[in-house]
Design a protein around this motif. Sequence first.
Motif, short mmCIF file in Angstrom:
data_model
loop_
_atom_site.label_atom_id
_atom_site.label_comp_id
_atom_site.label_asym_id
_atom_site.label_seq_id
_atom_site.Cartn_x
_atom_site.Cartn_y
_atom_site.Cartn_z
N ARG A 138 0.83 -1.21 0.00
CA ARG A 138 0.00 0.00 0.00
C ARG A 138 0.86 1.25 0.00
NH1 ARG A 138 -4.29 0.57 4.75
NH2 ARG A 138 -2.34 0.68 5.94
N ASP A 139 1.96 1.22 0.74
CA ASP A 139 2.87 2.37 0.75
C ASP A 139 3.57 2.53 -0.60
OD1 ASP A 139 4.42 4.51 2.23
OD2 ASP A 139 6.06 3.15 1.68
N ALA A 140 3.96 1.40 -1.20
CA ALA A 140 4.66 1.46 -2.47
C ALA A 140 3.78 1.99 -3.59
CB ALA A 140 5.21 0.08 -2.84
N LEU A 141 2.48 1.74 -3.50
CA LEU A 141 1.57 2.19 -4.55
C LEU A 141 1.49 3.72 -4.64
CD1 LEU A 141 -1.36 -0.36 -4.30
CD2 LEU A 141 0.03 0.12 -6.32
N THR A 142 1.91 4.42 -3.61
CA THR A 142 1.94 5.88 -3.68
C THR A 142 3.14 6.38 -4.47
OG1 THR A 142 3.19 6.06 -1.61
CG2 THR A 142 0.78 6.02 -1.46
N LYS A 143 4.09 5.47 -4.77
CA LYS A 143 5.33 5.86 -5.45
C LYS A 143 5.45 5.30 -6.86
CE LYS A 143 7.50 5.57 -0.88
NZ LYS A 143 8.50 4.85 -0.06
N GLY A 144 4.65 4.31 -7.19
CA GLY A 144 4.76 3.73 -8.52
C GLY A 144 4.05 2.40 -8.61
N PRO A 145 4.25 1.67 -9.68
CA PRO A 145 3.56 0.38 -9.86
C PRO A 145 4.13 -0.70 -8.94
CG PRO A 145 5.12 0.73 -11.65
CD PRO A 145 5.12 2.00 -10.83
N VAL A 146 3.30 -1.68 -8.63
CA VAL A 146 3.69 -2.81 -7.78
C VAL A 146 3.44 -4.09 -8.57
CG1 VAL A 146 3.20 -4.09 -5.67
CG2 VAL A 146 3.23 -1.60 -5.64
N LEU A 147 4.46 -4.94 -8.62
CA LEU A 147 4.38 -6.20 -9.35
C LEU A 147 3.98 -7.33 -8.40
CD1 LEU A 147 5.00 -7.98 -11.89
CD2 LEU A 147 7.35 -8.14 -11.03
N ILE A 148 3.03 -8.15 -8.81
CA ILE A 148 2.63 -9.34 -8.05
C ILE A 148 2.85 -10.55 -8.94
CG2 ILE A 148 0.77 -10.58 -6.90
CD1 ILE A 148 0.49 -6.86 -7.28
N GLN A 149 3.78 -11.41 -8.54
CA GLN A 149 4.08 -12.61 -9.32
C GLN A 149 3.29 -13.79 -8.77
OE1 GLN A 149 7.64 -15.18 -8.87
NE2 GLN A 149 8.30 -14.33 -10.83
N VAL A 150 2.52 -14.42 -9.63
CA VAL A 150 1.68 -15.57 -9.27
C VAL A 150 2.14 -16.76 -10.11
CG1 VAL A 150 -0.68 -16.44 -9.10
CG2 VAL A 150 -0.23 -14.02 -8.80
N PRO A 151 2.39 -17.93 -9.50
CA PRO A 151 2.96 -19.05 -10.24
C PRO A 151 2.09 -19.60 -11.36
CG PRO A 151 3.24 -19.38 -7.89
CD PRO A 151 2.33 -18.21 -8.05
N ARG A 152 0.75 -19.49 -11.22
CA ARG A 152 -0.12 -20.14 -12.20
C ARG A 152 -1.04 -19.13 -12.88
NH1 ARG A 152 -0.72 -25.71 -11.04
NH2 ARG A 152 -2.08 -25.81 -12.84
N ALA A 153 -1.31 -19.39 -14.15
CA ALA A 153 -2.26 -18.56 -14.90
C ALA A 153 -3.67 -19.08 -14.66
CB ALA A 153 -1.91 -18.59 -16.38
N GLY A 154 -4.65 -18.39 -15.26
CA GLY A 154 -6.03 -18.83 -15.16
C GLY A 154 -6.73 -18.29 -13.93
N TYR A 155 -7.87 -18.90 -13.64
CA TYR A 155 -8.69 -18.46 -12.49
C TYR A 155 -8.46 -19.39 -11.30
CZ TYR A 155 -12.71 -16.46 -10.06
OH TYR A 155 -13.51 -15.82 -9.15
N LEU A 156 -8.97 -20.59 -11.38
CA LEU A 156 -8.66 -21.63 -10.39
C LEU A 156 -8.08 -22.81 -11.17
CD1 LEU A 156 -11.83 -21.48 -8.10
CD2 LEU A 156 -9.60 -20.40 -7.73
N PRO A 157 -6.77 -22.83 -11.38
CA PRO A 157 -6.17 -23.81 -12.30
C PRO A 157 -6.12 -25.23 -11.75
CG PRO A 157 -4.47 -22.47 -11.28
CD PRO A 157 -5.77 -21.89 -10.85
N ALA A 158 -6.44 -25.44 -10.49
CA ALA A 158 -6.43 -26.79 -9.93
C ALA A 158 -7.48 -26.87 -8.83
CB ALA A 158 -5.06 -27.15 -9.39
N LEU A 159 -8.17 -28.00 -8.77
CA LEU A 159 -9.20 -28.22 -7.75
C LEU A 159 -8.93 -29.53 -7.03
CD1 LEU A 159 -12.38 -27.20 -9.80
CD2 LEU A 159 -11.21 -25.82 -8.08
N ALA A 160 -9.42 -29.60 -5.80
CA ALA A 160 -9.25 -30.80 -4.99
C ALA A 160 -10.49 -31.01 -4.14
CB ALA A 160 -8.00 -30.68 -4.12
N CYS A 161 -10.60 -32.21 -3.58
CA CYS A 161 -11.72 -32.52 -2.71
C CYS A 161 -11.62 -31.73 -1.41
CB CYS A 161 -11.75 -34.02 -2.42
SG CYS A 161 -13.04 -34.53 -1.28
#
Length: 675
Positions: free
Chosen positions: A380-403
């Motif tokens: 939140r503090d960094a967003l006042t100074k510029g863009p913030v990158l969020i790296q997520v390992p998987r693409a899609g919405y819910l790429p894996a489901l389980a019981c």
Amino acid sequence: MIEDDGGQLALLKTKVRKTRPVAPSRPAPERPIAKVVVDTPLAHLDRTFDYVVPEKFHDDCQPGTRVRVRFAGQDLDGFVLDRVDETDHQGKLLPIKRLVSAEQVLAPEIAKLARAVADRYAGTLPDVLRLAVPPRHARVEAEERQERQEHQQERPAPGPWAAYETGPRYLDALARGETPRAVWTALPGEDWPRCLAKAAAATLAKGRGVLLIVPDHRDAARLDEACKEELGEGQHVLLSAEVGPAMRYRRFLAVRRGDVRCVIGTRAAAFAPVRDLGLVGVWDDGDDLHAEPRAPYPHVREVLLLRAHLENTAAIIGGFAVTAEGAQLVETGWARPLAAARDVVRRRVPRVVVTDDADLARDPAAKAVRIPHRAFEIARDALTKGPVLIQVPRAGYLPALACQDCRHPARCTHCHGPLQRGAPGSPPACGWCGRAAVGWECPNCGGRTLRAPVVGARRTAEELGRAFPRFPVKTSGGDKVLMKVSNEPALVVATPGAEPVATDGGYAAALLLDTWLFLARADLRAGEEALRRWFAAAALVRPGDQGGSVIVVGDPAGTALQALVRWSPDGYASRELGERQHAGFPPAVRLATVEGPSDVVQDLVDLAQLPPTASVLGPVPVESADDEEVFRTVIRVPRAQGGALSAALKGAQGVRSARKSPGNARVRIDPLALA
């Protein structure tokens, strides 16, 4: 019998036309025998065959030209490798049926390299030549040749290389025509395309050629722009699939004819026929895009190392991270490290903060967006100074489901593919066959409720949009990859390898989420690959003295995360190499995998005359996307006997091919992934 107009019968005699035999064409007056490599996939036919060069083809049928020959009852394509005076064949030789083109597309040094690559990877020469020489375009060959613009490249100033201890000396050695070889650890935030363009300019200043390979088209576009600025217009070409087949062939011919002496590109460009080659380089050699998915599955790094050896060139293997193979090149003395002093590294790195996953369990609000409270405040503090990158390992919405009850992975009842959810409110569907899983029931416990152990980039962007409603959320990954983002405050959610570059100084902060997913892969290179992805993302963030921060959600005790905190890619690579030496895995040893039906794998291994020191493991069943059962055998030998291992497996494939044995097995030498 027919009746004529006068009522008389006449016998019509059928005249039989006699075909006149075609006189055989005379052979060429000089060097009438052509050594031809025929395009056939059969392993036991991996050699040259002798054909007579007709007199009409004498001038144009030269080494490197495409021809059409009669082989085993059919017409096949081939390349002329040489012209000689005599043949060792005792029978009658067939003539070359057709000269496809007089263009000598296969350079002698590339033919030699292709032979070395085929032997290194237990493959065949025709398979490698299909990778090395692009398909022909007759219209492109008929185009009027553009006049070459002579341009004397000036010796460049060190520029960004001045930040590295041996950087200026490396450029000086290139400008003198020497062959320095280096493993380059790039500084965070480094303009690596400009660095490589500087190295290219230094090599061209001595009149020698350059070949630089990058993982994908986005990296190629960045390097292309840097070379235009550093070398000038028309002094290099970009070879990649994105330019289209006709343009690629046009540029290939310009390189082969010597009109251009600097080539940049992606995987297939590693075989570009650059004249008087002086420097080969590869950026981010750990990227899996450098591994060819087609037989014999060569890796760009190994192809370029072979070229550096065969053509006596300089070499540079660079990246923000260092692979175990790079560490071994330094350890053996083949290459030297090219890195900045430790105090320079400290000034350039962002501040790295690791937050334990336990913070999420204590904070229900943070758990909803998978960001601990501390990381939330920093972002939140960094967003006042510029863009913030969020790296997520998987693409899609819910790429894996389980019981929900037993945590057993949810699988399709039809093809056993993984179930996933592609959009909010959509029913779960199979990721392989696309069938909707209506009325799914867990085969393990009978449960009917699904949970999402892994959250994709789209779902993460949706959650962050609710957590930070005042800021725009951008996504990069899959079929929509951003090249750049401005310095305006925004949340940029990206999958690994799809992180856009932030202009004007870099990101204010980066969040690396779900780090456990990288490390949980059942793969030999899981830790190395995870750290490479993290370094690549963190290198886009501003230095710590400018407020740049990297927040990592994971276990602080992990060795990979500790290397990230210390920013020690070379140290981690050396440790990884030591562990592989102790365990007997590549690159410390030469390793081959043989995959296929159980009987085929066993037959091929039995036929192979393996070195006495070979260690054979398996066969064991492996998971396959098809319904067929696949088995794998792993064979290890000391590195010094790697050539004998490849020769043995290639010989066994040749025996099976000659016998016409049923079934196929896939042979890989030093595969990139070993689960």
